[in-house]
Design a protein around this motif. Structure first.
Motif, PDB file in Angstrom:
ATOM      1  N   THR A 129      37.734  33.150  46.876  1.00 62.09           N
ATOM      2  CA  THR A 129      38.790  33.451  46.334  1.00 62.09           C
ATOM      3  C   THR A 129      38.560  34.612  46.475  1.00 62.09           C
ATOM      4  OG1 THR A 129      38.048  31.634  45.080  1.00 62.09           O
ATOM      5  CG2 THR A 129      38.872  33.171  44.157  1.00 62.09           C
ATOM      6  N   LYS A 181      42.789  51.628  32.919  1.00 63.66           N
ATOM      7  CA  LYS A 181      42.067  50.795  34.609  1.00 63.66           C
ATOM      8  C   LYS A 181      42.089  51.762  35.626  1.00 63.66           C
ATOM      9  CE  LYS A 181      42.311  46.840  36.934  1.00 63.66           C
ATOM     10  NZ  LYS A 181      41.334  45.943  36.851  1.00 63.66           N
ATOM     11  N   ASP A 221      36.382  36.252  34.734  1.00 61.46           N
ATOM     12  CA  ASP A 221      36.599  35.862  35.751  1.00 61.46           C
ATOM     13  C   ASP A 221      36.470  34.890  35.805  1.00 61.46           C
ATOM     14  OD1 ASP A 221      35.984  34.874  38.503  1.00 61.46           O
ATOM     15  OD2 ASP A 221      35.223  36.311  39.445  1.00 61.46           O
ATOM     16  N   GLU A 275      39.410  37.455  43.952  1.00 56.92           N
ATOM     17  CA  GLU A 275      38.728  38.046  42.462  1.00 56.92           C
ATOM     18  C   GLU A 275      37.267  38.019  42.206  1.00 56.92           C
ATOM     19  OE1 GLU A 275      39.228  38.291  38.014  1.00 56.92           O
ATOM     20  OE2 GLU A 275      40.732  36.381  39.130  1.00 56.92           O
ATOM     21  N   TYR A 276      36.934  36.564  43.301  1.00 51.75           N
ATOM     22  CA  TYR A 276      35.173  36.404  42.448  1.00 51.75           C
ATOM     23  C   TYR A 276      34.359  36.985  43.629  1.00 51.75           C
ATOM     24  CZ  TYR A 276      30.986  33.647  43.387  1.00 51.75           C
ATOM     25  OH  TYR A 276      30.228  33.313  43.464  1.00 51.75           O
ATOM     26  N   GLU A 321      38.893  51.517  38.025  1.00 51.48           N
ATOM     27  CA  GLU A 321      38.508  51.400  39.382  1.00 51.48           C
ATOM     28  C   GLU A 321      37.597  52.253  40.162  1.00 51.48           C
ATOM     29  OE1 GLU A 321      39.263  48.795  41.213  1.00 51.48           O
ATOM     30  OE2 GLU A 321      40.681  48.078  39.247  1.00 51.48           O
ATOM     31  N   ARG A 335      35.094  39.857  44.933  1.00 53.61           N
ATOM     32  CA  ARG A 335      34.877  41.315  44.727  1.00 53.61           C
ATOM     33  C   ARG A 335      34.172  42.040  42.984  1.00 53.61           C
ATOM     34  NH1 ARG A 335      40.444  41.486  43.301  1.00 53.61           N
ATOM     35  NH2 ARG A 335      39.657  41.182  40.856  1.00 53.61           N
ATOM     36  N   ASN A 336      34.018  40.738  42.120  1.00 53.22           N
ATOM     37  CA  ASN A 336      33.418  40.860  41.193  1.00 53.22           C
ATOM     38  C   ASN A 336      31.732  40.497  41.418  1.00 53.22           C
ATOM     39  OD1 ASN A 336      34.855  41.295  39.264  1.00 53.22           O
ATOM     40  ND2 ASN A 336      35.834  39.598  38.437  1.00 53.22           N
TER      41      ASN A 336
END
Length: 214
Positions: free
Chosen positions: A97, A13, A68, A99-100, A17, A102-103
């Motif tokens: 959102t 991880k 995602d 997470e959305y 990152e 970020r992706n």
């Protein structure tokens, strides 16, 4: 020997990152193992324990995007009827959102000037495979017409997603709705079944009776 703290990230991880941080600042072909170890705080032994090269790390990092659910929902939503949900509300919900967002930013990095053709192809294949799974089509049995539609449409959608940070806000959602982009994509992708039925046999070839000599 003390146990690692529960909140401590695993080595993979940390390196994933680090990959995204590096891609923000330098082109993918110039990212080195030394860059990753320095940014992640790990050593080369740790890197080579998990990965053979940067390409394997990149593939692993990109795989996280595929999980995602918001992004998958957007991709699958585009091939369904567009009048059953308000586009502006849907896109606004997506961009709120974390997470959305970020992706989506990571997709933009892959398809942007720091990305690469091979990385973008991974994302394009993911989009295509998602659509085909929903439609129950086998990619290995598609005919040339179906493949052209898939390549054209997936490239276009990848372009839309890569610009989503600037586009997917309340104003941008209204603009997208006015372009009839969702309707166009839906028609193109859903035409795959018609192309398959009219233009090919079950093994993807023209029937023998279609020969121009007959």
């Amino acid at each position: 020997m003390p146990r690692p703290r529960a909140e401590e990230q695993p080595a993979t991880k940390k390196m994933q990152e680090a990959f995204w941080v590096l891609l923000e600042h330098k082109p993918y072909p110039k990212i080195t193992v030394s860059d990753v170890t320095r940014t992640s705080g790990l050593n080369r032994t740790a890197f080579y324990y998990h990965y053979t090269n940067i390409a394997e790390l990149a593939e692993d990092a990109i795989y996280g995007i595929y999980e995602d659910q918001g992004l998958i929902a957007f991709i699958t939503r585009l091939i369904r009827k567009v009048n059953d949900l308000d586009l502006r509300d849907e896109y606004t919900r997506f961009v709120t959102t974390p997470e959305y967002r970020r992706n989506i930013h990571r997709v933009a990095l892959i398809t942007g000037p720091h990305g690469s053709t091979s990385l973008a192809k991974q994302l394009r294949d993911f989009i295509i495979d998602t659509w085909l799974e929903l439609m129950g089509l086998d990619r290995t049995r598609l005919n040339p017409g179906q493949n052209i539609v898939l390549e054209f449409t997936s490239n276009g959608i990848l372009g839309v997603i890569s610009n989503a940070e600037a586009m997917f806000n309340e104003e941008g959602a209204r603009w997208v709705a006015r372009t009839q982009l969702p309707e166009t994509v839906s028609k193109l992708i859903n035409s795959l079944k018609d192309l398959g039925e009219d233009d090919a046999t079950t093994d993807g070839r023209k029937p023998a009776s279609a020969s121009p000599t007959e």
